[in-house]
Design an enzyme around this catalytic site. Structure first.
Site, PDB file in Angstrom:
ATOM      1  N   ASP A 291     -62.637  49.548  91.398  1.00 46.98           N
ATOM      2  CA  ASP A 291     -61.210  49.178  91.336  1.00 46.98           C
ATOM      3  C   ASP A 291     -61.406  47.975  92.033  1.00 46.98           C
ATOM      4  O   ASP A 291     -62.497  47.570  92.615  1.00 46.98           O
ATOM      5  CB  ASP A 291     -60.388  50.104  92.293  1.00 46.98           C
ATOM      6  CG  ASP A 291     -58.872  49.765  91.679  1.00 46.98           C
ATOM      7  OD1 ASP A 291     -58.677  48.663  91.188  1.00 46.98           O
ATOM      8  OD2 ASP A 291     -57.849  50.693  91.811  1.00 46.98           O
TER       9      ASP A 291
HETATM   10  C1  BGC Z   1     -55.359  48.595  90.782  1.00 55.54           C
HETATM   11  C2  BGC Z   1     -55.865  49.024  89.570  1.00 55.54           C
HETATM   12  C3  BGC Z   1     -55.727  47.808  88.688  1.00 55.54           C
HETATM   13  C4  BGC Z   1     -56.568  46.651  89.398  1.00 55.54           C
HETATM   14  C5  BGC Z   1     -56.698  45.454  88.333  1.00 55.54           C
HETATM   15  C6  BGC Z   1     -56.084  47.514  91.469  1.00 55.54           C
HETATM   16  O1  BGC Z   1     -55.511  46.927  92.673  1.00 55.54           O
HETATM   17  O2  BGC Z   1     -55.587  49.677  91.847  1.00 55.54           O
HETATM   18  O3  BGC Z   1     -55.018  50.202  89.013  1.00 55.54           O
HETATM   19  O4  BGC Z   1     -56.346  48.217  87.479  1.00 55.54           O
HETATM   20  O5  BGC Z   1     -56.204  46.429  90.588  1.00 55.54           O
HETATM   21  O6  BGC Z   1     -55.493  44.817  88.363  1.00 55.54           O
END
Ligand code: BGC
Length: 759
Positions: A291
């Protein structure tokens, strides 16, 4: 769209034909691609390998492509980037891809990713609403519709589905998932993977799916986003893992590791969970991405001293791609200089990234995604899809005295700022959804001449109560008051945890004075999480849960209010009476002192709140009435490798055509460990005309009853109770049978789809 009974029957037949997992065959790449990838890895410098393992934001969520400047293009030419996120646009991405495949040394295509969660341009209902359809075909159609539009904008990859189990309504990301149950969650995970990816990742208007956030992200303590999860091994295996397992089996091209830790081990650095379980035990070969910044955050977690250690931990855990933290690119070089045994791990990661690119067909045609014409002309077919999905998603929670549907000739007024809030129809993760293209409830009801007046009353964000008198005056003139209440879109989503899940702003005050008018009120809930509203909803005869329904929100709600369509959705997560009851699940294990209504008896309950949820998991009313016949079993006893059929006839005894979700629950009353009081193991959404009956037959196998014991799925002999009903608390029929021997299952019990037939 054909989502009527015929398609449900067909879906059942399909499941029947291909047990135990009905998902996509895993599209493997051919020998030519394999050889090409091996060849590329031989030619790559270490820096180029780390470049492939690096994902960079090409923009921000609200300013896509904004970082794609000359310096960035140079980085692409030098092979420093494997993938971009927060980018979109057929023309822009084609140009970016051109730089990679025509000006880069090794001509390796880039992967373009974005969070396309519930529609791209045509905003569909939010995932928790789509899960409320209890219709995997509807969920799949939503994912396919989103994929087609995302594909047209040049995207290869979406960070969806979020398959985290959510049992704590304080957690803001409840809105992004399929709720509290691992069986329903597994079906919805598979539906989304199939919808996003299509039949073949190399063909069609498809995007690669990403099952997220692997681990136990939804189990964050206190419902606080990013916080630790401290779940038992059994709960992890039986509750949190099944939807991930189902997504992997369905061929999800990628997984994302969670931000948070489980019992002190952040998943992004958890070799036991990711490398050992997901890769080795489950055989998952897809791309694993961290993530956002999660590799670097291993330092803040306190398991790495610096970025180099963090990068090594994530690499060892088998995280192939570092989203945004640059830890791999900047630190794995020196780590490898100290420890050559890391090199094969890097090669494996690069191989998996290049394999994902090959699976998407990018080595054959790097420009195979994107269509500037289609991107501009949003397909006309998608608005009706948005409306139909929204209609199917609503859940009628209460309807005393049949206040709904509205009757001709009634004087109806609408109150509540949310009814006029176009942004909130879009929910969290808007992708390219445009608020000005949304039709609000107010607009739809005014267009349809359903209401004689509108007053906002109060809003969710200010203490201003000056609008209350006008709202009360309007209510006094009415026969029925429609009252939109809840949270605006920005109360839910990432980092939107709330300790108080009551109504924000002065909404309670508004409700109190409206109740005092004595007029019948229809509460129309708009929210991304279950809210604890027992007191506010007391005395309100009708309550309709609408979540956030997307661009066609208003017309869809209007259809349900006026009775053109009967609501048929069911809750994928129970609604508490009060926030203090969270976390909460219908599938709790019994205690030695089960909750007792008598407060003089010491039992597992709160003294200040009635037992159980306000509206239970699986609950949802209809304008029709459904009668259930007796539950019949195929056999009194089944061996551990046998199967059991469970049949029931359901009749629409009402006056209108309507949908009913027939739900199958199991319970193992005496086992080596206490088992949940009920567990969902099957469901089917039926459309029935007045007077029509259908016979539903579920086929259950004992591996669906298996218990996780120290690394094994054990099937124990003994009595099993089955319950069939209209919700987890509205059980209409029961039966029981014996499992006669011991056995061992191969898959997480809740991930296994239950075959069903509808005749
Ligand atoms: C979130 C994810 C997301 C990623 C990219 C993160 O902060 O937890 O779910 O896919 O950002 O935007």
């Amino acid at each position: 769209m054909n989502l009527d009974r015929r398609s449900v029957v067909a879906a059942g037949a399909l499941l029947a034909a291909s047990m135990p997992f009905a998902g996509l065959a895993r599209a493997e790449i051919g020998p030519d691609h394999k050889a090409k990838i091996k060849g590329l890895i031989r030619q790559m410098t270490l820096a180029e390998k780390l470049g492939q393992m690096t994902q960079i934001p090409g923009g921000r969520q609200k300013a896509l492509n904004s970082r794609l400047d000359a310096t960035m293009l140079d980085r692409v030419r030098k092979g420093e980037v494997g993938s971009f996120l927060h980018v979109a646009g057929a023309d822009a991405l084609r140009e970016l891809q051109r730089v990679a495949v025509e000006e880069g040394r090794l001509k390796i295509p880039l992967l373009f990713a974005m969070d396309v969660i519930h529609g791209f341009r045509t905003t569909l209902p939010v995932p928790i609403a789509l899960a409320s359809t209890w219709d995997p075909e509807a969920m799949k159609l939503a994912a396919r519709t989103a994929a087609e539009e995302a594909w047209a904008a040049g995207l290869h990859w979406t960070f969806a589905p979020m398959v985290d189990i959510a049992r704590d309504a304080r957690w803001g990301r409840v809105v992004e998932g399929a709720g509290e149950d691992p069986y329903l969650g597994s079906r919805m995970a598979v539906a989304q993977v199939e919808g996003f990816q299509g039949g073949d990742l190399a063909k069609g208007r498809r995007v690669m799916a990403c099952a997220k956030h692997f681990g136990a992200y939804g189990a964050a303590v206190g419902g606080r986003d990013y916080d630790s999860a401290d779940v038992s091994e059994r709960t992890l295996a039986e509750v949190n893992m099944p939807p991930f397992y189902a997504a992997a089996r369905a061929g999800a091209g990628s997984f994302m590791t969670a931000f948070n830790d489980i019992a002190g081990v952040p998943t992004t650095g958890n070799a036991d969970l990711v490398r050992h379980q997901l890769r080795e035990q489950w055989g998952y070969q897809g791309l694993i991405v961290s993530d956002w910044n999660a590799v670097k955050e291993l330092i803040a977690h306190g398991v790495a001293a610096d970025q180099k250690e963090a990068a090594v931990l994530a690499l060892k855990a088998s995280v192939d791609m570092d989203m945004t933290s640059n830890s791999y690119a900047e630190h794995l070089g020196s780590a490898v200089a100290e420890d050559k045994s890391l090199l094969p791990l890097i090669d494996e990661a690069v191989e998996r990234i290049l394999t994902a690119k090959a699976r998407l067909g990018l080595f054959d045609d790097p420009y195979g995604f994107g269509d500037p014409v289609a991107e501009k002309a949003v397909p006309a077919k998608n608005r009706p899809i948005a409306r139909d999905l929204a209609k199917r998603a609503m859940v009628l929670l209460r309807n005393e005295g049949d206040v709904l549907p509205l009757r001709l000739g009634q004087k109806v007024v609408l109150i509540g700022a949310l009814a006029d809030d176009a942004m909130s129809t879009l929910g969290s993760w808007r992708a390219r959804g445009q608020a000005e293209e949304a039709v609000t409830l107010r607009a739809a009801l005014e267009q349809g001449n359903v209401i004689t007046g509108y007053a906002p009353g109060v809003t969710t964000r200010s203490d201003d109560v000056s609008g209350i008198p006008a709202a009360v005056a309007l209510a006094r003139e009415a026969d029925v008051v429609l009252l939109a209440i809840g949270e605006d879109y920005d109360f839910s989503g990432e980092a939107r945890s709330y300790a108080d899940i009551g109504l924000p702003g002065p909404q309670e005050a508004l409700i109190a004075v409206l109740k005092a008018t004595g007029k019948p009120i229809v509460a129309i809930l708009m929210n991304g999480r279950p809210l604890g509203l027992e007191k506010d909803l007391a005395g309100i005869p009708a309550v309709l849960e609408t979540w956030y329904l997307g661009l066609e929100s208003g017309p869809a709600i209007a259809h349900v209010l006026t009775g053109e369509v009967s609501p048929g959705g069911k809750l994928p997560i129970g609604i508490p009476r009060h926030g203090g009851q969270t976390p909460m699940t219908y599938a709790h294990v019994p205690t030695g002192r089960p909750a007792n209504a008598d407060l003089l008896i010491d039992s597992a309950r709160y003294h200040d709140t009635a037992i159980g949820p306000l509206f239970p998991f699986g609950h949802g009313l209809s304008y029709a009435r459904f009668d259930y016949g007796a539950v019949t079993l195929g056999a009194e006893a089944v061996p551990a490798n046998g199967s059991q059929t469970i049949g029931v006839t359901v009749t629409n005894s009402g006056k209108v055509a309507a949908d009913e979700v027939v739900q199958l629950y199991i319970h193992d009353p005496v086992a080596s460990v206490a088992r949940p009081v009920k567990e969902l193991r099957g469901f089917v959404r039926l459309s029935l005309k007045p007077g029509e009956s259908r016979r539903v037959t579920f086929t259950l196998t004992p591996d669906q009853l298996a218990i996780w014991h120290a690394g094994k799925w054990l099937i124990e002999p003994g009595l099993i109770e089955v319950m069939v009903g209209s919700s987890s608390e509205d059980i209409r029929g029961k039966a029981s049978f014996r499992v006669t021997g011991r056995g061992e299952g191969k898959h997480p019990a809740a991930s296994i789809p239950t075959k069903f037939e509808v005749a």
